[in-house]
Design an enzyme around this catalytic site. Structure first.
Site, PDB file in Angstrom:
ATOM      1  N   ASN A 131       1.375   4.833   7.399  1.00  0.00           N
ATOM      2  CA  ASN A 131       1.149   3.422   6.629  1.00  0.00           C
ATOM      3  C   ASN A 131       2.003   2.274   7.136  1.00  0.00           C
ATOM      4  O   ASN A 131       1.682   1.108   6.988  1.00  0.00           O
ATOM      5  CB  ASN A 131       1.250   3.639   5.317  1.00  0.00           C
ATOM      6  CG  ASN A 131       1.267   2.319   4.392  1.00  0.00           C
ATOM      7  OD1 ASN A 131       0.087   1.638   4.569  1.00  0.00           O
ATOM      8  ND2 ASN A 131       2.379   1.538   4.078  1.00  0.00           N
TER       9      ASN A 131
ATOM     10  N   ASP B  62      10.988   3.705   4.544  1.00  0.00           N
ATOM     11  CA  ASP B  62      10.758   2.293   4.634  1.00  0.00           C
ATOM     12  C   ASP B  62      12.002   1.571   5.439  1.00  0.00           C
ATOM     13  O   ASP B  62      13.020   1.962   5.008  1.00  0.00           O
ATOM     14  CB  ASP B  62      10.499   1.621   3.369  1.00  0.00           C
ATOM     15  CG  ASP B  62       9.860   0.293   3.604  1.00  0.00           C
ATOM     16  OD1 ASP B  62       8.679   0.133   3.275  1.00  0.00           O
ATOM     17  OD2 ASP B  62      10.656  -0.544   4.002  1.00  0.00           O
TER      18      ASP B  62
ATOM     19  N   LEU C 113       0.887  -1.215  -0.006  1.00  0.00           N
ATOM     20  CA  LEU C 113      -0.080  -0.162  -0.079  1.00  0.00           C
ATOM     21  C   LEU C 113       1.043   1.426   0.136  1.00  0.00           C
ATOM     22  O   LEU C 113       0.799   2.289  -0.866  1.00  0.00           O
ATOM     23  CB  LEU C 113      -1.021  -0.008   1.208  1.00  0.00           C
ATOM     24  CG  LEU C 113      -2.268  -0.834   1.276  1.00  0.00           C
ATOM     25  CD1 LEU C 113      -2.789  -1.251   2.562  1.00  0.00           C
ATOM     26  CD2 LEU C 113      -3.085  -0.518   0.087  1.00  0.00           C
TER      27      LEU C 113
ATOM     28  N   THR D 237      -1.445  -7.293   0.171  1.00  0.00           N
ATOM     29  CA  THR D 237       0.196  -6.832   0.417  1.00  0.00           C
ATOM     30  C   THR D 237       0.951  -8.371   1.215  1.00  0.00           C
ATOM     31  O   THR D 237       0.135  -9.131   1.391  1.00  0.00           O
ATOM     32  CB  THR D 237      -0.065  -5.874   1.476  1.00  0.00           C
ATOM     33  OG1 THR D 237      -0.314  -6.394   2.804  1.00  0.00           O
ATOM     34  CG2 THR D 237      -0.905  -4.515   1.240  1.00  0.00           C
TER      35      THR D 237
ATOM     36  N   TYR E  29      -2.594  -7.033  16.515  1.00  0.00           N
ATOM     37  CA  TYR E  29      -3.009  -5.855  15.442  1.00  0.00           C
ATOM     38  C   TYR E  29      -4.426  -5.458  15.662  1.00  0.00           C
ATOM     39  O   TYR E  29      -4.358  -4.324  15.332  1.00  0.00           O
ATOM     40  CB  TYR E  29      -2.958  -7.000  14.452  1.00  0.00           C
ATOM     41  CG  TYR E  29      -3.036  -6.238  12.978  1.00  0.00           C
ATOM     42  CD1 TYR E  29      -2.164  -5.409  12.440  1.00  0.00           C
ATOM     43  CD2 TYR E  29      -4.145  -6.525  12.244  1.00  0.00           C
ATOM     44  CE1 TYR E  29      -2.239  -4.634  11.075  1.00  0.00           C
ATOM     45  CE2 TYR E  29      -4.354  -5.835  10.989  1.00  0.00           C
ATOM     46  CZ  TYR E  29      -3.505  -4.818  10.544  1.00  0.00           C
ATOM     47  OH  TYR E  29      -3.682  -4.307   9.289  1.00  0.00           O
TER      48      TYR E  29
ATOM     49  N   LYS F  83      -4.778  -1.064  15.676  1.00  0.00           N
ATOM     50  CA  LYS F  83      -5.423  -0.702  14.628  1.00  0.00           C
ATOM     51  C   LYS F  83      -6.811   0.113  15.221  1.00  0.00           C
ATOM     52  O   LYS F  83      -7.076   1.035  14.685  1.00  0.00           O
ATOM     53  CB  LYS F  83      -5.919  -1.665  13.472  1.00  0.00           C
ATOM     54  CG  LYS F  83      -4.537  -1.845  12.687  1.00  0.00           C
ATOM     55  CD  LYS F  83      -3.993  -1.001  12.101  1.00  0.00           C
ATOM     56  CE  LYS F  83      -3.039  -1.215  10.856  1.00  0.00           C
ATOM     57  NZ  LYS F  83      -2.031   0.101  10.478  1.00  0.00           N
TER      58      LYS F  83
ATOM     59  N   ASP G  57      13.626   4.678  11.570  1.00  0.00           N
ATOM     60  CA  ASP G  57      12.416   3.908  12.137  1.00  0.00           C
ATOM     61  C   ASP G  57      11.506   4.986  12.767  1.00  0.00           C
ATOM     62  O   ASP G  57      12.007   5.744  13.730  1.00  0.00           O
ATOM     63  CB  ASP G  57      13.034   3.035  13.294  1.00  0.00           C
ATOM     64  CG  ASP G  57      12.237   2.267  14.309  1.00  0.00           C
ATOM     65  OD1 ASP G  57      10.873   2.528  13.829  1.00  0.00           O
ATOM     66  OD2 ASP G  57      12.553   1.477  14.922  1.00  0.00           O
TER      67      ASP G  57
END
Length: 320
Positions: A117, A53, A34, A222, A188, A192, A90
């Site tokens: 993201n 990244d 993404l 992904t 997770y 989120k 990071d």
């Protein structure tokens, strides 16, 4: 549900200059999936992009190509005639988040949009979930949203106080797991869900400085989803529309990160394939007020009566 004509969709393009011409956009976790799709889409609309990244594996462990994906995406943007710079820090550390904002300001002299993201998964059933697996996922998803947002917000607040009136945008990345839960993903899902709360608070606090903050709950193919949803995420081989292509999510992300989204803040959008949904979160349902304290038995009886009137909740992903 509203169906939209394909011609109507394509007829609303931004024109030659691009929807984000002149804007500087930071995208975290932009080396693959993404994030990469978002970075390329912003560049295609005229933005100058900071591509962040770490180059880690899907579970967050170090990889031999650490930092490499960010360089590759930045090079891809430049090869297409756009402007981009790679950042390998990071973002879940104060230094990494600070250097991310500093890279945008030092390279391009401004920062207009932050797309949070970055993330990875370490899936386990709850009783088998180790503390370090909990901590690692909360760190990258939730702290990795908070720190870049905090540093960017400090910059925009200073700009506003100096009379420069930012038209700043933040797009956070939640998930259906954060909205409804997901079996085997307690860490997770919690992270989120936390992103949603962070989005609402940030939108309320930062609006006075010209900052709009929204979130998406995307569904796409992904590295994080391929292992869990291999069959449903597979790309079609017959040339039909690939609903799980990450690039399907990016047009809304680009619009939310542009000046064209003026007035839209504190919202959560579900995005999958060609579908966009405004998500409507917790709101009061059936209520009873005795105006006095209940006994436990009375409280239970009231709760059961109210539950009988309430809507049935959406099932947790993977349940049943």
């Amino acid at each position: 549900m509203t169906d939209e004509n394909a011609n109507e969709e394509t007829a609303t393009g931004p024109g030659p200059a691009g929807l984000c011409a002149g804007r500087v956009v930071v995208v975290t976790g932009a080396g693959r999936g993404l994030g990469r799709a978002h970075a390329l889409a912003y560049a295609a609309e005229g933005a100058r992009v900071v591509v962040n990244d770490l180059g880690v594996r899907p579970d967050g462990s170090a990889a031999r190509d650490a930092g490499g994906p960010a360089d590759e995406v930045a090079a891809e943007i430049r090869a297409a005639g756009g402007e981009a710079v790679a950042h390998g820090g990071d973002v879940a550390t104060p230094c990494g988040a600070a250097s991310l904002v500093a890279t945008a300001l030092g390279t391009y002299g401004r920062l207009d949009t932050l797309v949070n993201n970055a993330g990875f998964v370490r899936d386990r059933m709850l009783v088998n979930l180790a503390e370090d697996e909990w901590d690692a996922v909360l760190r990258v998803h939730l702290k990795g949203h908070f720190l870049p947002l905090q540093h960017a917000a400090a910059h925009w607040r200073a700009e506003a106080k100096d009379g420069r009136n930012p038209r700043a945008r933040v797009v956070n990345t939640s998930s259906g797991a954060g909205l409804a839960g997901s079996v085997g993903q307690a860490n997770y899902s919690a992270a989120k869900a936390g992103v949603l709360g962070l989005t609402l608070v940030a939108a309320a606090e930062l609006g006075r400085y010209g900052v709009q903050v929204n979130a998406i709950a995307p569904a796409a193919r992904t590295r994080m989803t391929e292992r869990t949803f291999a069959e449903t995420m597979a790309a079609p081989t017959d040339g039909t529309f690939d609903a799980m292509d990450p690039g399907n999510v990016s047009p809304l992300v680009v619009w939310l990160g542009s000046a064209a989204s003026e007035g839209v803040t504190g919202r959560v959008f579900g995005v999958e394939g060609g579908r966009i949904t405004v998500m409507e979160g917790w709101h009061p349902g059936p209520t009873a007020d005795k105006h006095a304290r209940r006994t436990p038995a009375e409280a239970g009886g009231t709760a059961r009566r109210l539950l009988a009137e309430a809507a049935v909740p959406e099932p947790v992903y993977g349940a049943g």
